[in-house]
Design an enzyme around this catalytic site. Structure first.
Site, short mmCIF file in Angstrom:
data_model
loop_
_atom_site.label_atom_id
_atom_site.label_comp_id
_atom_site.label_asym_id
_atom_site.label_seq_id
_atom_site.Cartn_x
_atom_site.Cartn_y
_atom_site.Cartn_z
N CYS A 256 0.78 -1.24 0.00
CA CYS A 256 0.00 0.00 0.00
C CYS A 256 0.80 1.28 0.00
O CYS A 256 0.47 2.23 -0.71
CB CYS A 256 -0.92 0.03 1.21
SG CYS A 256 -2.08 -1.31 1.22
N PHE A 318 8.17 -8.39 3.64
CA PHE A 318 8.39 -6.96 3.89
C PHE A 318 8.35 -6.62 5.38
O PHE A 318 8.83 -5.57 5.81
CB PHE A 318 7.41 -6.09 3.09
CG PHE A 318 6.04 -5.92 3.69
CD1 PHE A 318 5.76 -4.86 4.54
CD2 PHE A 318 5.01 -6.81 3.39
CE1 PHE A 318 4.50 -4.69 5.09
CE2 PHE A 318 3.74 -6.65 3.93
CZ PHE A 318 3.49 -5.58 4.79
N LYS A 319 7.79 -7.53 6.21
CA LYS A 319 7.89 -7.38 7.66
C LYS A 319 7.63 -8.73 8.29
O LYS A 319 7.21 -9.68 7.60
CB LYS A 319 6.91 -6.33 8.19
CG LYS A 319 5.44 -6.70 8.04
CD LYS A 319 4.57 -5.64 8.71
CE LYS A 319 3.10 -5.98 8.62
NZ LYS A 319 2.23 -4.97 9.22
#
Length: 464
Positions: A256, A318-319
Site C-alpha cells: 500500500c 516486507f515485515k
C-alpha cells in the site's frame, strides 16, 4: 470477511473469485496466505456461514451487500503511468454487478482507490442498472498484516463514507449495523464518500512519512556518531509524536504505502497542486535512497566488490509475521547486489522459493495484477539460491544481511554462523534487531542502520 462471519453468525458471507486455484486453497487445509489467527477463524466458520466459491454471479445476484476488494495496481503504461491507479479490475467488477443484479444492492469499496472512484463506479452502475438502485459506500481497510485479526477484533476506528442523501444515509446505517455486532458505536465513524476515500490514502501517507523521516535521520546519525534508536526514543516520548513507526530500517515495503502515495501525488497533480505532489513524492524518494544506501554500504565495506561473493539474506517478507513480499525492500537490495554479480543465498521462514524467484524476475508493479495475468514461469535468477535454514544460507558467506525482523533471527547461534563464514565476516543489520556488541565480540564487522560506525566502515566510505 472471515471476521464478519465469526462475529455475525446470522449473516451469510460468500467470498468469490474467478481464480479456481485461489478458491480451492481457501477451501483446503492449506490457506493461500499466512496470517496469525486467520486459519482458526476460517475453519470455525467455513461451511456454516462462510463460503468460498468461484460462482461469482450467483453469489453477487443473491447478495444484499457486495464488498469489492479487487486489485487496483499502479498503471505501467498510458496516461498517468507510474503513478495513477489502474481501475480496470474495478470497472469490470462494477459492470458485472450491474449485469447480474436483480434487486437493489449496497456496493462497498474495500480496495484502496483514488478519490472520486465511487463517482465513476456510480455512473457505471447507474447507466447499466435496468431500474435497480445501487448505493455506493467507501469502507477503507486499516488493518495491518501480521496483526490483522487483532486489528479487526479491536479496530481503532471503522470508517464508512456514503452519499449525503436519505438513501445514502440508509446504506451507511445498514453497514454500520453489521460492524456494530462487535465494534462500539462511537468507534464507527461516518463521513461523506470523498472524505472516506481520501482518509485511507492520507493515513498511509502519514505512516510512510514517519518511516522516511526516521530513515532520513538514520543517515545523519551515521555521519555524526549519533544513535538513531536513542534519537527515536527521545522523540517518541513526546506525547504529541508518540513512539510508533519510528524504527529506522532498510526501508518500508508492503502493497500500500508506495502505491497510495504515488496515487496521492497523481491526484494532487491532476488537481493543479504541484507543490503538494512534490512534498509527498519526497517520502518515496527517501525510501529509495535508504535502500540504495544500504546496498552501497555493503559493496563499499567489502573492498568495493561483491562479485562472486556469497551474500546471505535473512528475511525476504516486507515485515515479520507475514509471507507477503509485495514491494519488500529485499527485492531492491537483492537486485542491487545481483547487479554487482553477487551470489545470493536467501532464507525466510514463510516465503517460498517460487515466490522469491518470481519477485526477482518481475517488473515493478507487475505483482499487483491477478496471478493468472502475471508473467508465467519467470526465468530463474541463476545467482540466487533459496534455503530452508539460516545456517545453511550463511555457510561460506562473506556477509549476512538481515532484511526482515523475524524474532527467530535474534536467537540464532551467531558464533556457529561466524565459524562457518569466510573472513572477514560482515553482518549488515537492516532492521536493527541484533545485539551489535555481542556480534563484535564474536569477531563480526557489523553495520547497523543509524548506529555509530565500526572503525572498519569509517575507513571504507560508502559512495551514494
Amino acid at each position: 470477511m472471515a471476521v464478519i462471519a465469526l462475529k455475525c453468525p446470522h449473516i451469510e458471507v460468500a467470498v468469490v473469485d474467478i481464480s479456481v486455484p485461489r478458491i480451492n486453497a481457501w477451501n483446503s487445509d492449506q490457506l493461500p496466505i499466512y496470517e496469525p489467527g486467520l486459519e482458526d477463524i476460517v475453519k470455525q466458520c467455513r461451511g456454516k456461514n462462510l463460503f468460498f466459491s468461484t460462482d461469482v454471479e450467483k453469489h453477487v445476484r443473491e447478495a444484499d451487500i457486495v464488498f469489492v476488494s479487487v486489485n487496483t495496481p499502479t498503471k505501467t503504461t498510458g496516461l498517468g503511468a507510474g503513478k495513477a491507479a489502474d481501475l480496470t479490475y474495478w470497472e469490470s467488477a462494477a459492470r458485472m454487478i450491474a449485469d447480474v443484479s436483480a434487486s437493489d444492492k449496497i456496493v462497498v469499496e474495500k480496495s484502496t482507490v483514488p478519490v472520486k472512484t465511487a463517482e465513476a463506479i456510480e455512473k457505471i452502475l447507474m447507466h447499466n442498472s435496468k431500474g435497480i438502485k445501487f448505493q455506493i459506500l467507501s469502507n477503507p481497510e486499516f488493518l495491518a498484516e501480521g496483526t490483522a485479526i487483532a486489528d479487526l477484533f479491536n479496530p481503532d476506528r471503522v470508517l464508512i463514507g456514503g452519499r449525503e442523501t436519505p438513501e445514502g444515509f440508509n446504506a451507511v446505517q445498514t453497514l454500520k449495523e453489521v460492524y456494530a455486532n462487535w465494534v462500539p458505536e462511537d468507534q464507527i465513524i461516518t463521513t461523506n464518500l470523498w472524505s472516506a476515500e481520501l482518509s485511507k490514502l492520507a493515513a498511509n501517507a502519514f505512516l510512510a512519512q514517519r518511516i522516511s523521516s526516521v530513515n532520513a535521520m538514520s543517515a545523519l546519525c551515521e555521519s555524526t556518531g549519533a544513535d538513531v534508536t536513542q534519537v527515536a526514543y527521545a522523540v517518541g516520548t513526546d506525547s504529541r509524536i508518540g513512539p510508533k513507526f519510528l524504527n529506522a530500517s532498510v526501508g518500508f515495503g508492503g502493497s500500500c504505502f508506495q502505491k497510495d502515495i504515488l496515487n496521492l501525488v497523481y491526484i494532487c497533480q491532476c488537481n493543479g497542486l504541484p507543490e503538494v505532489a512534490e512534498y509527498w513524492k519526497q517520502v518515496i524518494k527517501i525510501n529509495d535512497y535508504q535502500k540504495n544506501r544500504f546496498v552501497n554500504r555493503i559493496v563499499s565495506s567489502m573492498f568495493n566488490t561483491v562479485s562472486n561473493k556469497k551474500v546471505a539474506i535473512l528475511g525476504f517478507a516486507f515485515k515479520k509475521d507475514t509471507g507477503d513480499t509485495r514491494e519488500t525492500p529485499a527485492i531492491d537490495v537483492c537486485k542491487g547486489l545481483l547487479g554487482d554479480k553477487a551470489q545470493i543465498s536467501i532464507y525466510d521462514p514463510q516465503v517460498t522459493e517460487e515466490q522469491i524467484q518470481r519477485d526477482l524476475a518481475m517488473k515493478k508493479f507487475d505483482w499487483d495484477h491477478p496471478l493468472h495475468l502475471q508473467p508465467m514461469s519467470p526465468t530463474t535468477v541463476k545467482q540466487v539460491s533459496v534455503k530452508w535454514d539460516a545456517y545453511e544460507a550463511t555457510k561460506d558467506a562473506h556477509a549476512v544481511c538481515v532484511l526482515t525482523e523475524w524474532d527467530e533471527f535474534k536467537s540464532l547461534d551467531y558464533q556457529k554462523i561466524f565459524d562457518n563464514m569466510q573472513k572477514p565476516a560482515f553482518i549488515f543489520d537492516g532492521r536493527n534487531v541484533l545485539n551489535v556488541d555481542k556480534l563484535r565480540e564474536i569477531g563480526f564487522i557489523v553495520y547497523s542502520i543509524g548506529k555509530p560506525l565500526d572503525a572498519w566502515l569509517k575507513d571504507m566510505p560508502a559512495f551514494v
